[in-house]
Design a protein around this motif. Structure first.
Motif, short mmCIF file in Angstrom:
data_model
loop_
_atom_site.label_atom_id
_atom_site.label_comp_id
_atom_site.label_asym_id
_atom_site.label_seq_id
_atom_site.Cartn_x
_atom_site.Cartn_y
_atom_site.Cartn_z
N ARG A 29 0.82 -1.21 0.00
CA ARG A 29 0.00 0.00 0.00
C ARG A 29 0.86 1.27 0.00
O ARG A 29 0.55 2.24 -0.70
CB ARG A 29 -0.93 0.01 1.21
N LEU A 30 1.94 1.24 0.76
CA LEU A 30 2.81 2.43 0.83
C LEU A 30 3.34 2.78 -0.56
O LEU A 30 3.42 3.94 -0.94
CB LEU A 30 3.97 2.21 1.80
N ILE A 31 3.71 1.73 -1.31
CA ILE A 31 4.24 1.97 -2.67
C ILE A 31 3.16 2.61 -3.53
O ILE A 31 3.38 3.63 -4.19
CB ILE A 31 4.71 0.64 -3.30
N GLN A 32 1.95 2.00 -3.47
CA GLN A 32 0.86 2.50 -4.32
C GLN A 32 0.37 3.88 -3.90
O GLN A 32 0.23 4.79 -4.70
CB GLN A 32 -0.32 1.52 -4.27
N GLN A 33 0.14 4.03 -2.61
CA GLN A 33 -0.49 5.25 -2.14
C GLN A 33 0.44 6.46 -2.18
O GLN A 33 0.01 7.56 -2.49
CB GLN A 33 -1.01 5.03 -0.72
N TYR A 34 1.71 6.22 -1.88
CA TYR A 34 2.62 7.37 -1.76
C TYR A 34 3.63 7.47 -2.90
O TYR A 34 4.41 8.41 -2.95
CB TYR A 34 3.36 7.31 -0.42
N GLY A 35 3.62 6.46 -3.76
CA GLY A 35 4.54 6.47 -4.88
C GLY A 35 6.01 6.39 -4.48
O GLY A 35 6.88 6.91 -5.16
N ILE A 36 6.27 5.78 -3.36
CA ILE A 36 7.67 5.67 -2.92
C ILE A 36 8.31 4.40 -3.48
O ILE A 36 7.61 3.48 -3.92
CB ILE A 36 7.80 5.70 -1.37
N ALA A 37 9.63 4.38 -3.46
CA ALA A 37 10.36 3.25 -4.03
C ALA A 37 10.12 1.98 -3.21
O ALA A 37 10.02 2.06 -1.99
CB ALA A 37 11.85 3.56 -4.05
N PRO A 38 9.99 0.81 -3.88
CA PRO A 38 9.78 -0.45 -3.16
C PRO A 38 10.82 -0.69 -2.07
O PRO A 38 10.50 -1.17 -0.99
CB PRO A 38 9.91 -1.51 -4.27
N LEU A 39 12.05 -0.34 -2.35
CA LEU A 39 13.10 -0.55 -1.36
C LEU A 39 12.83 0.28 -0.10
O LEU A 39 13.05 -0.19 1.03
CB LEU A 39 14.45 -0.16 -1.98
N HIS A 40 12.37 1.51 -0.33
CA HIS A 40 12.04 2.36 0.82
C HIS A 40 10.88 1.76 1.60
O HIS A 40 10.90 1.71 2.84
CB HIS A 40 11.66 3.78 0.36
N ALA A 41 9.87 1.31 0.87
CA ALA A 41 8.69 0.74 1.52
C ALA A 41 9.08 -0.45 2.38
O ALA A 41 8.56 -0.64 3.48
CB ALA A 41 7.66 0.34 0.48
N LYS A 42 10.01 -1.24 1.90
CA LYS A 42 10.44 -2.42 2.65
C LYS A 42 11.06 -2.03 4.00
O LYS A 42 10.73 -2.58 5.04
CB LYS A 42 11.45 -3.23 1.83
N VAL A 43 11.95 -1.04 3.93
CA VAL A 43 12.60 -0.60 5.17
C VAL A 43 11.57 0.04 6.11
O VAL A 43 11.56 -0.22 7.30
CB VAL A 43 13.74 0.40 4.87
N LEU A 44 10.69 0.85 5.54
CA LEU A 44 9.71 1.55 6.38
C LEU A 44 8.73 0.59 7.06
O LEU A 44 8.20 0.88 8.12
CB LEU A 44 8.93 2.58 5.56
N THR A 45 8.50 -0.56 6.44
CA THR A 45 7.59 -1.53 7.07
C THR A 45 8.35 -2.63 7.81
O THR A 45 7.79 -3.66 8.14
CB THR A 45 6.66 -2.19 6.03
N SER A 46 9.61 -2.37 8.09
CA SER A 46 10.35 -3.35 8.89
C SER A 46 9.91 -3.27 10.35
O SER A 46 10.16 -4.17 11.13
CB SER A 46 11.86 -3.11 8.77
N GLU A 47 9.26 -2.16 10.68
CA GLU A 47 8.85 -1.98 12.07
C GLU A 47 7.56 -1.16 12.08
O GLU A 47 7.45 -0.16 11.36
CB GLU A 47 9.96 -1.23 12.82
N LEU A 48 6.62 -1.57 12.92
CA LEU A 48 5.33 -0.89 12.96
C LEU A 48 5.47 0.60 13.28
O LEU A 48 4.87 1.45 12.62
CB LEU A 48 4.43 -1.55 14.01
N ALA A 49 6.29 0.92 14.28
CA ALA A 49 6.41 2.31 14.71
C ALA A 49 6.95 3.18 13.57
O ALA A 49 6.54 4.33 13.41
CB ALA A 49 7.32 2.39 15.93
N LEU A 50 7.86 2.61 12.80
CA LEU A 50 8.47 3.36 11.70
C LEU A 50 7.44 3.61 10.59
O LEU A 50 7.34 4.72 10.06
CB LEU A 50 9.66 2.55 11.14
N ALA A 51 6.65 2.60 10.29
CA ALA A 51 5.63 2.74 9.26
C ALA A 51 4.58 3.77 9.70
O ALA A 51 4.14 4.61 8.91
CB ALA A 51 4.96 1.39 8.99
N ASP A 52 4.19 3.68 10.98
CA ASP A 52 3.22 4.66 11.51
C ASP A 52 3.78 6.07 11.44
O ASP A 52 3.09 7.01 11.05
CB ASP A 52 2.86 4.33 12.96
N LEU A 53 5.04 6.21 11.80
CA LEU A 53 5.70 7.53 11.78
C LEU A 53 5.70 8.07 10.36
O LEU A 53 5.37 9.23 10.12
CB LEU A 53 7.12 7.40 12.33
N PHE A 54 6.05 7.20 9.42
CA PHE A 54 6.11 7.63 8.03
C PHE A 54 4.75 8.17 7.57
O PHE A 54 4.65 9.25 7.00
CB PHE A 54 6.56 6.50 7.11
#
Lengths: 78, 455, 454
Positions: B284-309
């Motif tokens: 969803r992060l890739i689709q909704q925000y148009g961010i790079a898949p690699l970034h999305a992977k790191v950002l969803t490595s942890e719930l708090a990080l994904a929420d922060l993003f």
């Protein structure tokens, strides 16, 4: 009476008991006399019981100065 | 040689009170035997309080997130599992019959999910017991023996932990993980390794065990069926030599606790309010925000990080937010060796910071320095900038002075640059940044340096 | 108690008198194994003070209550009459003790009992046997031997005991007092040290029906801090006893007479039934073909649950490992419980017993479709004299009439109906689940009519 003797005689007792109920056909298992289920509670603010620790440590055979209970050392590390 | 590995994972559920009493669960924050009462220390005659409903709901939610079938409309007994171990105050551990079965994580089959109570903490080296932890609710997850190598076990555990983290039901503090590993090799018996407390520990214990079993088997010796303990300090496994080996747990339904019957409507309700699974969120992060898949992977490595993003991306260009969180914030977290959940950074402060950078009020370098403080204390970057006078230098005169100073102090670098070594320019730029406490715009500095040194 | 409230007798006087009687009689009877002298006197002082100031006092104000040694009272030695727990001091008040205290009952001390309540004679205490004050030289019955003896000899006003398979009713019968095993779940168990958790209940013991009803009123009721108490509206037992028993249906099974060993006992029971009939009760026949299966099922379940309950006595927190210091019967139950709950044997023994329990429960509840109560002897034989050596099987035989009550989760009361060779005989009245009131009514009616006779 020795432990072994109690065990041996006990097994006879068990045998006698099981023979007395051997012909029971029932398959339903009654672990509880009341048929209640889902007796639960909602998670709530916890309560710290201030004076319990001392009462517990007073009874324990051995404690350390930090308030741990002292028991045996693990055989695999000793 | 084929290796079969199955894992049994225990993770704590983050309720406020314990599973069968109302003692607090923050056992790490208090001195030994403080969060205890007659129930969680198994005093003679103490009866359990009714099970904590929120712990049960958490186990159901976790089961669903692990793609398990939740067993509904039948009695789930709370069983007594009897064994003799110093951390177990009653001589038995209360463990539920399976709540979830037949799940899957990353292709590894989940056999069962149970609800359990944590025992106390026993240190076999000093022989001391602290019951603060006793009675904290646990979810127990067992896998089928589907894993084929320590590396696979490591990858599986990471994936599992990401799910537990995203469930929002597990305790956030690190080190609550406990794993028992079963391992067997062709021609040998199954060996159980207990007491492993980290993903790294599981990897090392399995590596050690495979080597040990291989060498036994190649020498033609038997691998015995036994229970071994992992000694973290020495990175080896040793036989436990306890009676627990031939354990017959003599399970009986706990007569003091009535069985739980999970209603299928309840499961549907929990399913409907389930948090997004990490792999779904990544997509969803890739689709909704148009961010790079690699970034999305790191950002969803942890719930708090994904929420922060996602909080930050409401106010800041998501691509910039992603870049900052993935690179700059991750660097800082790695430096301190903490997870995002443990940092004190709040979304508002992160937004403030990125606004400062975007508006050009501060340099990115200053931003990074501020981040180092914001992770450790909840301070507003705006206030910090004012207090410490960190705004970007826009006055040409001040820049000129700093550049002149840097050139004067580093004649060798100047010489190098003039003789054609272009990397010397970066060195000089660094000196200027140092003199200006990173408050200079690095691009402007490079330009000015080039102009100056041409003359 | 009226004397205390009306200030004819102060709580202090009552307590001091009780302590004096205990000091005089306990060395002979051995009913108490721990006294709460200072605590009792302090409480008494506090109650007298409240009465003096015209404050409201509780239902038990100034009454002397004895507590069985398997029920936790903070600060007292709660030993279960076992060496295993000789150094265990209660770390909390059992729910029933909290209730007794809050109704201004005075806890005078801890009573003797069969070790861990695993006995029917009162002989297996590590502190020595209790004598039967109503028939000296005979066993008082068990396991609440000290509680029954203390009530019988008058060194306390009321006592609480526990009943897993007859431990209140059996000694009540042998000692000639009134006792009641409440419906499973009516009285909280928090603080009661386990014998068999799915069967254990705490209950009242007193010299008369009123005292028994009064104490039950205090200790009964839902406790949200444990799982197995029932959410029921408490009946005002003391206000409602005394109503007549006209038309009540008394169930008698042919099996009752068949299994009674001492036929004289059954004659006493028949006479009691005649009296109840005179009072307006009707007799109906019920059939309990599985009565004899209750005992084996009960013991098999008891062994397994007791084994589980004793795993905490591992020596790490209370000093002694149970298997190292306990008596023969306790060890027998632990070893057999461990044996029959093994994977290999559990289907044959434990599960079979659990299934038999279904049969007993079903059969008992069926009988209640025809009868309001079931009336039988409490014990099938007269208590033996000290020194007689019984096999475990002979000892278990005492429990024949009492265990079905526990297996079925229902209630049962015992009221004295005379003596044989100077030994008291108790009538057992089993009632429907939560129908303690009917039992009290019958016991009260019987008590009243015999009091008028004498």
């Amino acid at each position: 009476m020795k432990r072994e003797e109690i065990e041996k005689r006990g097994e006879e007792l068990i045998k006698e008991f099981s023979e007395a109920i051997a012909d029971v056909k029932e398959e339903v298992e009654t672990y509880y006399v009341s048929e209640l289920v889902n007796v639960v509670r909602i998670d709530s603010e916890p309560v710290q019981k201030k004076d319990f620790k001392d009462k517990m440590l007073k009874i324990a055979p051995s404690v350390d100065e930090e308030g741990n209970i002292r028991v045996e050392i693990g055989k695999w590390v000793g | 040689m084929e290796v079969l590995i199955g894992l049994e994972i225990h993770e704590q559920i983050n309720t406020k009170s314990k599973l069968y009493c109302d003692c607090p669960t923050n056992y790490r924050d208090v001195s030994p035997n403080t969060n205890v009462c007659e129930i969680c220390t198994g005093c003679p005659g103490a009866k359990p309080m009714p099970p904590n409903q929120d712990a049960l709901d958490a186990v159901i939610a976790i089961s669903l997130m692990l793609d398990c079938e939740v067993l509904t409309n039948r009695p789930v007994y709370i069983q007594r599992k009897h064994y003799d171990y110093p951390d177990l105050p009653s001589g038995y551990q209360r463990t539920s019959l399976p709540i979830g079965i037949n799940g899957k994580v990353n292709g590894t089959r989940i056999r069962e999910v149970h609800m359990e109570e944590d025992p106390g903490q026993y240190d076999p080296v000093s022989g001391i017991v602290d019951y603060n932890r006793s009675g904290v609710p646990l979810v127990e997850i067992t896998t089928e023996p589907d894993l084929r190598s320590p590396e696979e076990a490591r990858l599986f555990l990471r994936a599992l932990y990401r799910i537990l983290d995203f469930s929002g039901k597990a305790r956030e503090e690190p080190g609550t993980l406990r794993v028992d590993a079963n391992i067997s090799m062709a021609g040998g018996a199954r060996v159980e390794i207990k007491n492993i407390n980290s993903v790294k520990g599981v990897y090392r214990a399995l590596k050690y065990e495979i080597t040990r079993q291989k060498s036994l088997l190649t020498r033609g010796e038997a691998v015995r069926r036994e229970t071994r303990a992992y000694l973290e300090s020495q990175m080896i496994t040793v036989p436990m030599r306890t009676k627990e080996l031939e354990a017959d747990y003599r399970y009986i339904p706990d007569p003091d606790i009535f069985p739980l019957v999970i209603d299928s409507n309840k499961v549907e309700a929990i399913k409907a309010s389930l948090p997004e699974a990490p792999h779904m969120r990544e997509k969803r992060l890739i689709q909704q925000y148009g961010i790079a898949p690699l970034h999305a992977k790191v950002l969803t490595s942890e719930l708090a990080l994904a929420d922060l993003f996602e909080a930050v991306a409401k106010k800041i260009d998501p691509k910039i937010a992603a870049l900052w969180l993935r690179d700059k914030l991750k660097n800082v977290l790695n430096y301190y060796g903490i997870r995002c959940a443990e940092s004190l950074l709040i979304p508002e402060h992160m937004i403030e910071l990125l606004k400062l950078v975007q508006s050009g009020s501060i340099t990115p370098e200053t931003g990074e320095k501020l981040l180092q403080r914001m992770v450790k204390e909840p301070v507003s970057p705006l206030k910090l900038v004012e207090e410490l006078k960190l705004t970007k230098i826009v006055e040409e005169k001040l820049l000129e002075e700093a550049i002149t100073k840097a050139i004067a102090q580093n004649p060798q670098a100047v010489k190098d640059y003039l003789s054609g070594k272009s990397e010397a320019l970066n060195f000089l730029m660094g000196r200027v940044m140092k003199i200006t406490q990173s408050r200079a715009d690095s691009k402007v500095v490079i330009q000015l340096l080039k102009q100056k040194l041409k003359r | 108690m009226e004397q205390i409230k009306s200030r004819k007798l102060t709580a202090i006087e009552n307590t001091e008198a009780a302590l004096a009687r205990i000091k005089n009689l306990n060395p002979k009877i051995n009913a108490f194994i721990e006294l709460n002298e200072k605590g009792a006197l302090d409480t008494a002082k506090w109650i007298d003070e409240k009465i003096k100031q015209g404050k409201k006092v509780g239902k038990l104000a100034g009454l002397i209550v004895a507590v069985k040694s398997n029920i936790n009272v903070t600060g007292l030695h709660i030993t279960c009459a076992s060496k295993t727990l000789e150094d265990y001091v209660g770390t909390f008040d059992a729910a029933v003790v909290q209730r007794i205290k809050s109704e201004d009952g005075i806890i005078i001390g801890m009573t003797n009992m069969d070790e861990f309540a695993a006995g029917s004679s009162g002989e297996t205490s590590a502190w020595g046997p209790t004598d039967n004050p109503s028939a000296l030289g005979h066993i008082p019955g068990g396991s609440s031997s000290g509680s029954a003896a203390a009530v019988a000899v008058g060194i306390c006003d009321l006592a609480i005991g526990s009943d897993t398979g007859g431990s209140i009713r059996n000694p009540a019968s042998h000692c000639g007092i009134v006792g009641l095993k409440p419906t499973y779940g009516l009285v909280p168990r928090h603080g009661l040290i386990d014998l068999a958790m799915s069967l254990d209940q705490i209950g009242p013991m007193a010299r008369d029906v009123y005292g028994c009803a009064l104490l039950l009123e205090v200790i009964a009721g839902y406790n949200p801090r444990e799982c197995t108490t029932l959410k029921v509206d408490l009946k005002d037992f003391t206000k409602k006893v005394g109503a007549d028993i006209k038309g009540l249906k008394i169930g008698i099974a042919p099996q009752y007479e068949e299994v009674t060993v001492d036929k004289k006992i059954y004659q006493k029971i028949e006479r009691a039934i005649e009296i109840l009939k005179d009072l307006g009760a009707r007799v109906v026949q019920v059939n309990l073909p599985n009565l004899k299966r209750a005992l084996p099922a009960y013991y098999l379940i008891n062994y397994v649950e007791f084994f589980s309950a004793t795993r905490r006595f591992d020596g790490r927190r209370y000093g002694k490992r149970i298997e190292d210091v306990c008596g023969e019967e306790v060890l027998r139950r632990i070893l057999l419980g461990s044996y029959i709950s093994q994977k290999e044997y559990r289907g044959k023994y434990y599960h079979k017993a659990i299934k038999t329990r279904s049969v007993i429960k079903h059969e008992t509840l069926e009988a209640f479709k025809q009868a309001d109560v079931l009336i039988s002897p409490t014990v099938p034989k007269l208590p033996h004299k000290f020194g007689a050596k019984l096999t475990p099987f002979e000892m278990y035989g005492y429990d024949l009439f009492t265990v079905p009550t526990n297996l079925s989760g229902i209630c049962a009361g015992v009221v004295p109906v005379g003596k044989i060779d100077g030994i008291p005989i108790g009538l057992q009245i089993q009632g429907k689940p939560l129908d303690e009131l009917t039992i009290f009514k019958i016991m009260e009616a019987y008590e009243k009519s015999t009091r008028e006779l004498s």
